[in-house]
Design a protein around this motif. Sequence first.
Motif: not given
Length: 799
Positions: A681-685, A688-693, A755-764
């Motif tokens: 996935m691109t950084v932009e995707d 976008d996915f994290a914001g919508l979720i 964990g809290s304050d996860l980065s996008l890389e950690d979430i996905f």
Amino acid sequence: MELDEIHSILIIGPTSSDKNVDLSTALYDTVDILHQLGYKISIIVEDPTSLLSSGDFYDKTIVEKVSGENVLKYVQKYHPDAILPTVGDRNALGIVASLNGKIGKTRVLGPNYAASLATFKRELFVKRLTKANLPVIKFVSSDDEKEIYSFIRSIGFPIIARRRYSNRHSSGWTNINNLFELDNFMAMEDIDDTKIEIERSIRGFSEYSFTILRDRFDNSALIGTIEDIEPIGIHHLDSNLISPAVSLNDSKLQRLRNFSIKLARAFNVVGVCTVHFAYNHVTNESYITEFIPRLSEETKFLEYATSYPLATAVAELCLGYHLDKLQLDAGNSFNGATEPFVDHITSRFPQWKNDKQRYLGPSKTSNSSIVVNGFSLEEVLNKGALNDKLNNNFERYNELKKLDDDELFEKIIHPTNWMLDVLLEALRRNFEKPVLSEITGINLPYLAALQNIIDNSLIIREGEIDGGNVERMVEMGVKGVGHSKLLLDSPDIVTKTVVKNKRAVSVANNQYINHNYFVTSGISNELELSDRKKIIVRTPIITSKTDIMIRQFVLFQLAKSIDQNGLEPIIIGREPWNSPLRTRRKVVEIDDPHMEIKSLDLIDSDSILNIIDLSKNMVDTDDDRVFQFSAQEIKNIDLTGNTTVKIMVISDGQNYLAPSVIYRGKRDGHTYEISSVNNFMTVEDRADFAGLISQELEKDNHVDIYNFELVKSNGHWLVTKKYRGMTNDIIRHELASSVHVIDTLVKLLLGNKIGSDLSLEDIFNNFDTKYLLTIDKKRYKLLDKDEIQTKLHELRKKE
């Protein structure tokens, strides 16, 4: 003991057909024991989602069409020491038959060339049985019309017929009762390379199947028997099945047992062999109608009914083990020659998607089945085939009551899936049981059981229950299915609903503890529980083979995770689950078609941490321990696009993970799904996915699983679907991602946090190295990172 020259084994897996769902746990048990014994295992399989998480055991997984050509390519490239086809479907036997003389020193374990070929070549089957002095039905296969009509004149009507095509497929058997029906069948559109197969119909004979285990030293054991309540002429899997076969006396049983062993010897079958018989109790004629030298739906049913670890035993026998010196695992031995003795009856009755009557014949029409246990015929019939909660029998009763005797007689002559209800109505009208038995071929013990059920219904309706009949009624399962308020309120101790151990005398090993129970009526409760805290999992009535596959997968993952987290898993099911052997000794399984266990107070409420409900029915909604696992639709917007993603999210109520993102693209008339594309996935995707979720989960503050579907429209992602709980994509998500959502769910239910304050890389984040590509939901490929990158590039270029 075992074959010393065997080190690497190629397993021919099942095809992608949903008919093979019953092989999934058998496949797991097979590769589990092979792995423990130190063999290198590879598999060729069309749909890797059917492997039930056994992927960890394989040295290689080849996702290709399961064909003789692809098996031969693998053998020529990797040179395995042996091929094991026993956990494939019928197609695996066809492949073995086609490989004769082509695979060099590679051995075929289990069914040999002749046995495999005889399952397709009726002529060979008849010839081999005739030579062995075994009873078999006359048969002809020809494209010569004169030869066909001449053969029919020699045997007379009724007959059954089918068209056999050159690719081993057939039209399915058709009942033909007279010359007019034969002419209509023969006048059907002809196809090149087609033969007509004709054999004598034995409709009205009783049908039995015997499952035999045999080792290469000619030691054999009868593992179980199955009887069809309805006669031959109805497809085996559309009939109500009973195990053990209760209408056979000892002399008849021993006769058929000897025939079964003799057939296994005639074909030199090592492993398992299920033999089907037609038996006429008036003339004592018996015929062998077919045999199945592999694991099948019947062996799965028998494994549940007898508690015998069939799949594990078959794998070891194929490797050369003695029948009396098998192993449950790499350390515990058991005597597989000990023939099971069961103290209960197990019944399997078919299910259809709608309640309408349908005529039954030699071709299978049912969608699924439900299995129940009891101590009498009346109990299993009351619990199963005649249970209004499962089959709408009261509506059937009202419809059949409107028919006159001639119309009802028509239903008796031409059987439908309402046959038992039809017979109940006929008995209510005082039709004679011997006449009904002669017309239908249904044995008298079943008609007597139906008469007892009618008599009990009258007693209940008229309120004439006393100490003289209450015990007999309870034996018939009346209390067990909640028919009578009088019985429910009775102080008599025999009316108590209890849980009985379903363990049979199956193996000579005290260490094999099978925690398998069923709800019945009686005095003593046999439920054995540890002092560990418990998570209860409630399972649904199954309505399709797809549902069964999903349920098997989810139950296995849940049971394994609950046990690994130090808790006791208790599976309470309306349709029993025969778990893999590794789990079977750790999980408590209770077959409870009517969910009576809820009201019995046999499980200490204080010991229950959570209740995971897969039943699709919201129950105990006031109990905050209940987690509804089945999907509930939250959002569904009618918006489609050529590019979509499916995202599985696990949340602790505050933070979430999205370890599996499935990419779906429609290109050039085909649909492509790639699991899991987190690493592409691109950084932009991701943003976008994290914001919508985050926006969708803003008001949700409980532990939960979510499934989102996002569509790309005009360059922007939009959430079109949102589900709370499990969807049918659970297997793809779970197998595709190295982060197991079900295990994470169990940990969160126990109070762990993300964990809290996860980065996008950690979430996905996940650690995938193999990726599943599906084309049109039919073709599957396992690809590495570079191959997936190339495929995604091709698809995105066409967006």
